[in-house]
Design an enzyme around this catalytic site. Structure first.
Site, short mmCIF file in Angstrom:
data_model
loop_
_atom_site.label_atom_id
_atom_site.label_comp_id
_atom_site.label_asym_id
_atom_site.label_seq_id
_atom_site.Cartn_x
_atom_site.Cartn_y
_atom_site.Cartn_z
N CYS A 222 -1.86 0.68 9.17
CA CYS A 222 -1.18 1.42 8.11
C CYS A 222 -0.58 2.68 8.74
O CYS A 222 -1.30 3.59 9.13
CB CYS A 222 -2.19 1.77 7.02
N CYS B 203 0.81 -1.21 0.00
CA CYS B 203 0.00 0.00 0.00
C CYS B 203 0.85 1.27 0.00
O CYS B 203 0.33 2.36 -0.17
CB CYS B 203 -0.94 0.00 1.20
N ASP C 298 -8.67 -5.38 6.79
CA ASP C 298 -8.42 -6.11 5.55
C ASP C 298 -7.04 -6.78 5.55
O ASP C 298 -6.46 -7.02 4.50
CB ASP C 298 -8.55 -5.18 4.34
N HIS D 15 -0.35 11.29 15.96
CA HIS D 15 -1.05 10.59 14.89
C HIS D 15 -0.11 9.60 14.22
O HIS D 15 0.99 9.95 13.80
CB HIS D 15 -1.56 11.60 13.86
N HIS E 125 -3.84 4.82 10.22
CA HIS E 125 -5.17 4.24 10.36
C HIS E 125 -5.06 2.71 10.40
O HIS E 125 -4.08 2.15 9.93
CB HIS E 125 -6.08 4.65 9.20
N ARG F 32 -4.87 -4.47 9.44
CA ARG F 32 -3.72 -3.84 8.78
C ARG F 32 -3.54 -2.45 9.39
O ARG F 32 -4.28 -1.53 9.08
CB ARG F 32 -3.94 -3.74 7.27
#
Length: 199
Positions: free
Chosen positions: A181, A127, A171, A164, A167, A179
């Site tokens: 990410c 990704c 999936d 932060h 996310h 996952r």
């Protein structure tokens, strides 16, 4: 969805109210208008418009064990780290240092050093960002519902400083089905030897 912040202007009479984005204000002089005003205030408060002079920091800003002023964060972090960790930015996919990084060790928060992910949980998510199927135990990663950009997502943050991270999505290809990410700039890496010597 964002709602207007309603407030009573300082020094205004009791039968006067202004709403931040209504484009004006109204003076009330009859009982009927006062009744309509009451109905309006009940409606907006039940749909999310805050009425009163309550400070935003009273309930909307979460407190974390590690807190610094914005000036202190800016002094500690690089401009890009600050944009991502403190302003919830995102690095361009495929550019992060840890995207295709598979050494053994521990990934920590770039803001406060809290250990967040183990290399054992890392995989190539194809990704463009570092992907993990689990966070380290102990509530180190916090989840918040994120409705920004017209999407419904789950934001992940460092539970110690509120930085932060990215996310988490349901999936993932492993048995956890998750996952995580994560932005590389939200992370730092400690090798197994570094982690051992630090202890």
């Amino acid at each position: 969805q964002k709602y207007p912040r309603c407030h009573f202007p300082t020094g205004a009479p009791k039968d006067f109210v202004a709403c931040g984005n209504m484009g004006g204000s109204c003076g009330l002089s009859t009982p009927m208008k006062q009744l309509l005003l009451g109905v309006f205030l009940v409606a907006v408060t039940t749909t999310g418009c805050r009425v009163s002079n309550k400070s935003k920091t009273d309930s909307d800003v979460e407190k974390y064990p590690i807190e610094r002023s914005e000036a202190e964060w800016r002094a500690q972090l690089s401009p890009e780290q600050y944009r991502i960790l403190r302003e919830k930015g995102t690095e361009y996919p495929g550019t992060g240092e840890y995207n295709l990084h598979f050494k053994e060790g521990t990934y920590t928060c770039a803001g406060c050093g809290t250990e967040l992910f183990s290399s054992e949980s890392k995989f190539d998510g194809h990704c463009g960002w570092p992907s993990f199927d689990a966070a380290l135990a102990g509530g180190r990663v916090q989840e918040h519902r994120d409705l920004s950009h017209g999407m419904i997502r789950t934001e992940i943050l460092c539970a110690q400083c509120g930085g932060h991270l990215g996310h988490v999505f349901p999936d993932g290809p492993t048995e956890t089905g998750l996952r995580y990410c994560v932005n590389s700039l939200s992370l730092e890496f400690q090798t197994v030897n570094d982690s051992t010597s630090a202890k």
